[in-house]
Design a protein around this motif. Sequence first.
Motif, PDB file in Angstrom:
ATOM      1  N   ILE A 137      -5.804   0.780   0.829  1.00 40.24           N
ATOM      2  CA  ILE A 137      -5.443  -0.458   0.151  1.00 40.24           C
ATOM      3  C   ILE A 137      -4.326  -0.116  -0.832  1.00 40.24           C
ATOM      4  O   ILE A 137      -4.492   0.772  -1.677  1.00 40.24           O
ATOM      5  N   VAL A 138      -3.209  -0.827  -0.717  1.00 43.22           N
ATOM      6  CA  VAL A 138      -2.008  -0.475  -1.475  1.00 43.22           C
ATOM      7  C   VAL A 138      -1.463  -1.704  -2.208  1.00 43.22           C
ATOM      8  O   VAL A 138      -1.375  -2.789  -1.624  1.00 43.22           O
ATOM      9  N   THR A 139      -1.104  -1.527  -3.467  1.00 46.38           N
ATOM     10  CA  THR A 139      -0.383  -2.573  -4.195  1.00 46.38           C
ATOM     11  C   THR A 139       1.045  -2.101  -4.449  1.00 46.38           C
ATOM     12  O   THR A 139       1.280  -0.910  -4.691  1.00 46.38           O
ATOM     13  N   VAL A 140       1.973  -3.035  -4.391  1.00 49.49           N
ATOM     14  CA  VAL A 140       3.390  -2.716  -4.590  1.00 49.49           C
ATOM     15  C   VAL A 140       3.974  -3.565  -5.719  1.00 49.49           C
ATOM     16  O   VAL A 140       3.303  -4.440  -6.264  1.00 49.49           O
ATOM     17  N   ASP A 141       5.224  -3.293  -6.058  1.00 50.83           N
ATOM     18  CA  ASP A 141       5.820  -3.839  -7.278  1.00 50.83           C
ATOM     19  C   ASP A 141       6.419  -5.233  -7.142  1.00 50.83           C
ATOM     20  O   ASP A 141       6.871  -5.811  -8.131  1.00 50.83           O
ATOM     21  N   LYS A 142       6.450  -5.790  -5.923  1.00 53.09           N
ATOM     22  CA  LYS A 142       7.024  -7.124  -5.757  1.00 53.09           C
ATOM     23  C   LYS A 142       6.359  -7.829  -4.578  1.00 53.09           C
ATOM     24  O   LYS A 142       5.645  -7.183  -3.793  1.00 53.09           O
ATOM     25  N   PRO A 143       6.553  -9.122  -4.445  1.00 49.73           N
ATOM     26  CA  PRO A 143       5.876  -9.862  -3.380  1.00 49.73           C
ATOM     27  C   PRO A 143       6.161  -9.301  -1.987  1.00 49.73           C
ATOM     28  O   PRO A 143       7.292  -8.907  -1.680  1.00 49.73           O
ATOM     29  N   ILE A 188       2.777   6.829   3.009  1.00 49.74           N
ATOM     30  CA  ILE A 188       2.831   5.409   2.639  1.00 49.74           C
ATOM     31  C   ILE A 188       3.870   5.185   1.547  1.00 49.74           C
ATOM     32  O   ILE A 188       4.652   4.225   1.591  1.00 49.74           O
ATOM     33  N   ARG A 189       3.903   6.063   0.565  1.00 51.83           N
ATOM     34  CA  ARG A 189       4.884   5.925  -0.518  1.00 51.83           C
ATOM     35  C   ARG A 189       6.310   6.018   0.026  1.00 51.83           C
ATOM     36  O   ARG A 189       7.195   5.250  -0.385  1.00 51.83           O
ATOM     37  N   ARG A 190       6.544   6.946   0.937  1.00 49.96           N
ATOM     38  CA  ARG A 190       7.889   7.100   1.518  1.00 49.96           C
ATOM     39  C   ARG A 190       8.264   5.891   2.367  1.00 49.96           C
ATOM     40  O   ARG A 190       9.421   5.441   2.356  1.00 49.96           O
ATOM     41  N   MET A 191       7.289   5.356   3.128  1.00 51.07           N
ATOM     42  CA  MET A 191       7.542   4.173   3.951  1.00 51.07           C
ATOM     43  C   MET A 191       7.937   2.983   3.077  1.00 51.07           C
ATOM     44  O   MET A 191       8.898   2.270   3.371  1.00 51.07           O
ATOM     45  N   CYS A 192       7.196   2.801   1.992  1.00 51.09           N
ATOM     46  CA  CYS A 192       7.496   1.690   1.082  1.00 51.09           C
ATOM     47  C   CYS A 192       8.863   1.882   0.418  1.00 51.09           C
ATOM     48  O   CYS A 192       9.653   0.928   0.298  1.00 51.09           O
ATOM     49  N   GLU A 193       9.154   3.098   0.005  1.00 49.26           N
ATOM     50  CA  GLU A 193      10.436   3.384  -0.647  1.00 49.26           C
ATOM     51  C   GLU A 193      11.605   3.059   0.281  1.00 49.26           C
ATOM     52  O   GLU A 193      12.632   2.520  -0.152  1.00 49.26           O
ATOM     53  N   VAL A 199       5.233   1.784  -4.683  1.00 47.70           N
ATOM     54  CA  VAL A 199       3.770   1.739  -4.728  1.00 47.70           C
ATOM     55  C   VAL A 199       3.296   1.782  -6.174  1.00 47.70           C
ATOM     56  O   VAL A 199       3.717   2.646  -6.955  1.00 47.70           O
ATOM     57  N   GLN A 200       2.410   0.863  -6.527  1.00 42.38           N
ATOM     58  CA  GLN A 200       1.811   0.836  -7.856  1.00 42.38           C
ATOM     59  C   GLN A 200       0.439   1.502  -7.850  1.00 42.38           C
ATOM     60  O   GLN A 200       0.117   2.283  -8.748  1.00 42.38           O
ATOM     61  N   THR A 201      -0.379   1.176  -6.870  1.00 37.84           N
ATOM     62  CA  THR A 201      -1.676   1.836  -6.704  1.00 37.84           C
ATOM     63  C   THR A 201      -1.919   2.080  -5.228  1.00 37.84           C
ATOM     64  O   THR A 201      -1.478   1.292  -4.371  1.00 37.84           O
ATOM     65  N   LEU A 202      -2.613   3.164  -4.937  1.00 40.57           N
ATOM     66  CA  LEU A 202      -2.920   3.516  -3.551  1.00 40.57           C
ATOM     67  C   LEU A 202      -4.324   4.105  -3.507  1.00 40.57           C
ATOM     68  O   LEU A 202      -4.614   5.089  -4.191  1.00 40.57           O
ATOM     69  N   LYS A 203      -5.191   3.467  -2.712  1.00 41.00           N
ATOM     70  CA  LYS A 203      -6.580   3.924  -2.614  1.00 41.00           C
ATOM     71  C   LYS A 203      -6.975   4.068  -1.141  1.00 41.00           C
ATOM     72  O   LYS A 203      -6.785   3.146  -0.346  1.00 41.00           O
ATOM     73  N   ARG A 204      -7.503   5.237  -0.791  1.00 41.05           N
ATOM     74  CA  ARG A 204      -8.029   5.418   0.568  1.00 41.05           C
ATOM     75  C   ARG A 204      -9.491   4.977   0.584  1.00 41.05           C
ATOM     76  O   ARG A 204     -10.294   5.469  -0.215  1.00 41.05           O
ATOM     77  N   VAL A 205      -9.819   4.051   1.485  1.00 40.39           N
ATOM     78  CA  VAL A 205     -11.154   3.456   1.496  1.00 40.39           C
ATOM     79  C   VAL A 205     -11.980   3.821   2.728  1.00 40.39           C
ATOM     80  O   VAL A 205     -13.164   3.512   2.793  1.00 40.39           O
TER      81      VAL A 205
END
Length: 251
Positions: A137-143, A188-193, A199-205
Amino acid sequence: MNENLIRLNKYLSEAGYCSRRAADKLIDAGRVTINGEVPEMGTKVSPDDVVCVDGKEVKNNKNKFVYLAFNKPIGIVCTTDTRVEKDNIIDFINYPKRIFPIGRLDKPSEGLIFLTDDGDIVNKILRASNNHEKEYIVTVDKPISQTFIERMANGVPIMDTVTKKCYVEKLDSHTFKIILTQGLNRQIRRMCEYLNYEVQTLKRVRIMNILLDVPVGKYREFTDSELKELNTLLEESTKTFVPKSHSRRSK
């Protein structure tokens, strides 16, 4: 009698001392002995042999392995080298038996990671061709736009390759779920970049069939049914991988 002989690196792995690759390095360095003698690479041992690393006996209690599901906090580093990292996972858990993490979860991330003393299962889970599902579950900095979701799902060029197609689902304006079968560094961070998101928060569930269900900083042992299902999945994946869900992952 030959049926009871196993290769020395497998013995050390099953004993929970280290992985087979690390065992090969110890053997090559002459730090391992069998009955007081330094063996050659590929030597096999019997249940009656005394195996030592740096002069200390290593016993193979094959059926007494530890399997932990740990909710790693942000700031904890997934390393067994307690001399290098102050905030390392081993010191944080302080488990009474020698264990090591399976795979990694980077320092700014949190969530599920396995720890064990079973070196054999480490090799199976880390084998890249096995396509084991890991859910985040990942949150990012914009819509989040629909274009972002589609591009994440269809593969992003990072680290001189293109990521595998994967399942991605938008949960709210800034949050998405992603299920990977790859383990590239900071993937995931590299993909988003690459897509101009941070990426603001990243949690493996979830990892395979094991769900994150303990508070941050806590761990629990696998249940018998979880371990049985995990071993079944590992046995299947070493043959031919067939996706069982998330058909959007098709090539």
